[in-house]
Scaffold this active site. Structure first.
Site, mmCIF file in Angstrom:
data_model
loop_
_atom_site.group_PDB
_atom_site.id
_atom_site.type_symbol
_atom_site.label_atom_id
_atom_site.label_comp_id
_atom_site.label_asym_id
_atom_site.label_seq_id
_atom_site.Cartn_x
_atom_site.Cartn_y
_atom_site.Cartn_z
ATOM 1 N N LYS A 177 0.811 -1.216 0.000
ATOM 2 C CA LYS A 177 0.000 0.000 0.000
ATOM 3 C C LYS A 177 0.855 1.282 0.000
ATOM 4 O O LYS A 177 2.062 1.232 0.273
ATOM 5 C CB LYS A 177 -0.931 -0.024 1.220
ATOM 6 C CG LYS A 177 -2.004 -1.115 1.155
ATOM 7 C CD LYS A 177 -2.976 -0.979 2.330
ATOM 8 C CE LYS A 177 -4.063 -2.031 2.307
ATOM 9 N NZ LYS A 177 -5.027 -1.869 3.423
ATOM 10 N N TYR A 220 -12.518 -1.748 -3.516
ATOM 11 C CA TYR A 220 -12.965 -1.826 -2.125
ATOM 12 C C TYR A 220 -14.492 -1.695 -2.004
ATOM 13 O O TYR A 220 -15.005 -1.335 -0.942
ATOM 14 C CB TYR A 220 -12.258 -0.768 -1.273
ATOM 15 C CG TYR A 220 -10.904 -1.209 -0.752
ATOM 16 C CD1 TYR A 220 -10.777 -2.331 0.066
ATOM 17 C CD2 TYR A 220 -9.747 -0.502 -1.044
ATOM 18 C CE1 TYR A 220 -9.539 -2.742 0.561
ATOM 19 C CE2 TYR A 220 -8.503 -0.903 -0.550
ATOM 20 C CZ TYR A 220 -8.419 -2.029 0.258
ATOM 21 O OH TYR A 220 -7.194 -2.435 0.755
ATOM 22 N N ARG A 237 -2.199 -14.135 4.770
ATOM 23 C CA ARG A 237 -2.899 -13.426 5.858
ATOM 24 C C ARG A 237 -2.097 -13.543 7.160
ATOM 25 O O ARG A 237 -2.060 -12.606 7.954
ATOM 26 C CB ARG A 237 -4.305 -13.998 6.058
ATOM 27 C CG ARG A 237 -5.269 -13.823 4.894
ATOM 28 C CD ARG A 237 -5.729 -12.409 4.627
ATOM 29 N NE ARG A 237 -6.251 -11.724 5.781
ATOM 30 C CZ ARG A 237 -6.941 -10.566 5.723
ATOM 31 N NH1 ARG A 237 -7.182 -9.993 4.540
ATOM 32 N NH2 ARG A 237 -7.355 -9.986 6.796
ATOM 33 N N ARG A 247 2.485 -6.202 9.315
ATOM 34 C CA ARG A 247 1.781 -5.059 9.902
ATOM 35 C C ARG A 247 2.357 -4.676 11.258
ATOM 36 O O ARG A 247 2.431 -3.491 11.596
ATOM 37 C CB ARG A 247 0.284 -5.355 9.964
ATOM 38 C CG ARG A 247 -0.371 -5.191 8.582
ATOM 39 C CD ARG A 247 -1.746 -5.760 8.537
ATOM 40 N NE ARG A 247 -2.514 -5.305 7.372
ATOM 41 C CZ ARG A 247 -3.675 -5.820 7.011
ATOM 42 N NH1 ARG A 247 -4.209 -6.811 7.712
ATOM 43 N NH2 ARG A 247 -4.311 -5.355 5.949
ATOM 44 N N ASN A 286 -2.002 0.487 6.773
ATOM 45 C CA ASN A 286 -1.496 -0.773 7.321
ATOM 46 C C ASN A 286 -0.686 -1.601 6.331
ATOM 47 O O ASN A 286 -0.594 -2.816 6.453
ATOM 48 C CB ASN A 286 -2.634 -1.570 7.963
ATOM 49 C CG ASN A 286 -3.718 -1.944 6.972
ATOM 50 O OD1 ASN A 286 -3.593 -1.650 5.785
ATOM 51 N ND2 ASN A 286 -4.762 -2.599 7.454
ATOM 52 N N HIS A 346 -2.417 -5.282 1.607
ATOM 53 C CA HIS A 346 -3.721 -5.939 1.417
ATOM 54 C C HIS A 346 -3.461 -7.378 1.031
ATOM 55 O O HIS A 346 -2.516 -7.660 0.297
ATOM 56 C CB HIS A 346 -4.512 -5.263 0.286
ATOM 57 C CG HIS A 346 -5.665 -6.111 -0.195
ATOM 58 N ND1 HIS A 346 -6.887 -6.086 0.414
ATOM 59 C CD2 HIS A 346 -5.742 -7.059 -1.183
ATOM 60 C CE1 HIS A 346 -7.684 -6.964 -0.187
ATOM 61 N NE2 HIS A 346 -7.016 -7.561 -1.160
ATOM 62 N N GLU A 366 -9.811 -10.593 -7.540
ATOM 63 C CA GLU A 366 -8.823 -9.522 -7.397
ATOM 64 C C GLU A 366 -7.664 -9.704 -8.370
ATOM 65 O O GLU A 366 -7.169 -8.724 -8.941
ATOM 66 C CB GLU A 366 -8.338 -9.465 -5.945
ATOM 67 C CG GLU A 366 -9.453 -8.993 -5.006
ATOM 68 C CD GLU A 366 -9.110 -9.053 -3.522
ATOM 69 O OE1 GLU A 366 -9.964 -8.638 -2.716
ATOM 70 O OE2 GLU A 366 -7.999 -9.498 -3.153
HETATM 71 P P1 DAT Z 1 -7.988 -6.417 5.893
HETATM 72 O O1 DAT Z 1 -7.203 -5.433 5.056
HETATM 73 O O2 DAT Z 1 -7.174 -6.931 7.058
HETATM 74 O O3 DAT Z 1 -8.601 -7.519 5.072
HETATM 75 P P2 DAT Z 1 -10.661 -5.239 6.045
HETATM 76 O O4 DAT Z 1 -10.979 -5.990 4.786
HETATM 77 O O5 DAT Z 1 -11.601 -5.388 7.199
HETATM 78 O O6 DAT Z 1 -9.185 -5.594 6.582
HETATM 79 O O7 DAT Z 1 -10.565 -3.680 5.732
HETATM 80 C C1 DAT Z 1 -9.969 -3.242 4.529
HETATM 81 C C2 DAT Z 1 -9.101 -2.043 4.838
HETATM 82 O O8 DAT Z 1 -9.918 -0.966 5.295
HETATM 83 C C3 DAT Z 1 -8.081 -2.261 5.973
HETATM 84 O O9 DAT Z 1 -6.911 -2.892 5.540
HETATM 85 C C4 DAT Z 1 -7.850 -0.854 6.418
HETATM 86 C C5 DAT Z 1 -9.209 -0.200 6.270
HETATM 87 N N1 DAT Z 1 -9.955 -0.257 7.541
HETATM 88 C C6 DAT Z 1 -10.578 -1.328 8.080
HETATM 89 N N2 DAT Z 1 -11.141 -1.030 9.262
HETATM 90 C C7 DAT Z 1 -10.861 0.288 9.480
HETATM 91 C C8 DAT Z 1 -11.164 1.213 10.521
HETATM 92 N N3 DAT Z 1 -11.871 0.847 11.594
HETATM 93 N N4 DAT Z 1 -10.705 2.486 10.404
HETATM 94 C C9 DAT Z 1 -9.992 2.878 9.313
HETATM 95 N N5 DAT Z 1 -9.680 2.063 8.302
HETATM 96 C C10 DAT Z 1 -10.091 0.787 8.375
HETATM 97 MG MG MG Z 2 -10.103 -7.498 3.665
#
Ligand code: DAT
Ligand code: MG
Length: 140
Positions: free
Chosen positions: A11, A51, A87, A104, A114, A117, A128
């Site tokens: 990212k 997204y 993961r 991370r 973070n 992805h 994807e």
């Molecule tokens: P991951 O990337 O671990 O699969 P996710 O699919 O739940 O997590 O969310 C996608 C992305 O969205 C994540 O990498 C960062 C952002 N995100 C998730 N929860 C968030 C939050 N509470 N506040 C800000 N950004 C968030």
């Molecule tokens: Mg995700």
């Protein structure tokens, strides 16, 4: 289990800090092979499509703006159990919860910024990969 493929993004927070190589090394150390890789910059429309599953979440706009703020590196990773393995190497979404030694834990700045992805299931991995790569670009 047969070889599996997953989709990864390094990212903007990570490309900006010149961490592409260090993060790629973590994948390789975990036994994941980088079978496709390119550096691109997303448009807002592309980030919103990618997204889309999160479109009703309060962080959606911030997430999409972040993802277009700098170039990213999109990759396809191949290996045994690649989706789960990736993961595991990534660590928890919130770096405060991520295990020692994960990407991370080591590199992420916040829950939003973070660093990586990774696909979460076979169906999303296939979607994807197809969103970013043509068959010609995948060299196992
Ligand atoms: P991951 O990337 O671990 O699969 P996710 O699919 O739940 O997590 O969310 C996608 C992305 O969205 C994540 O990498 C960062 C952002 N995100 C998730 N929860 C968030 C939050 N509470 N506040 C800000 N950004 C968030
Ligand atoms: Mg995700």
């Amino acid at each position: 289990m047969a070889l599996e493929r997953t989709f990864s993004i390094i990212k903007p927070d990570a490309t900006k800090r010149n961490l592409t190589g260090q993060i790629a090394a973590k994948f390789e150390e975990a036994g994941l092979r980088i079978v496709a890789s390119k550096r691109i910059q997303l448009t807002l429309a592309q980030a919103q499509t990618f997204y889309g599953v999160h479109k009703d979440r309060p962080f959606f706009d911030e997430l999409c703006e972040f993802m277009i703020s700098e170039p990213i590196v999109v990759q396809v990773l191949e290996g045994e159990n690649a989706i789960a393995k990736n993961r595991e190497v990534m660590g928890a979404t919130n770096p405060a919860d991520a295990a020692e030694g994960t990407i991370r834990k080591e590199f992420a700045l916040s829950i939003g910024e973070n660093s990586v992805h990774g696909s979460d299931a076979p169906e999303t991995a296939a979607e994807e990969i197809a969103f970013f790569f043509s068959g010609l670009e995948l060299v196992g």
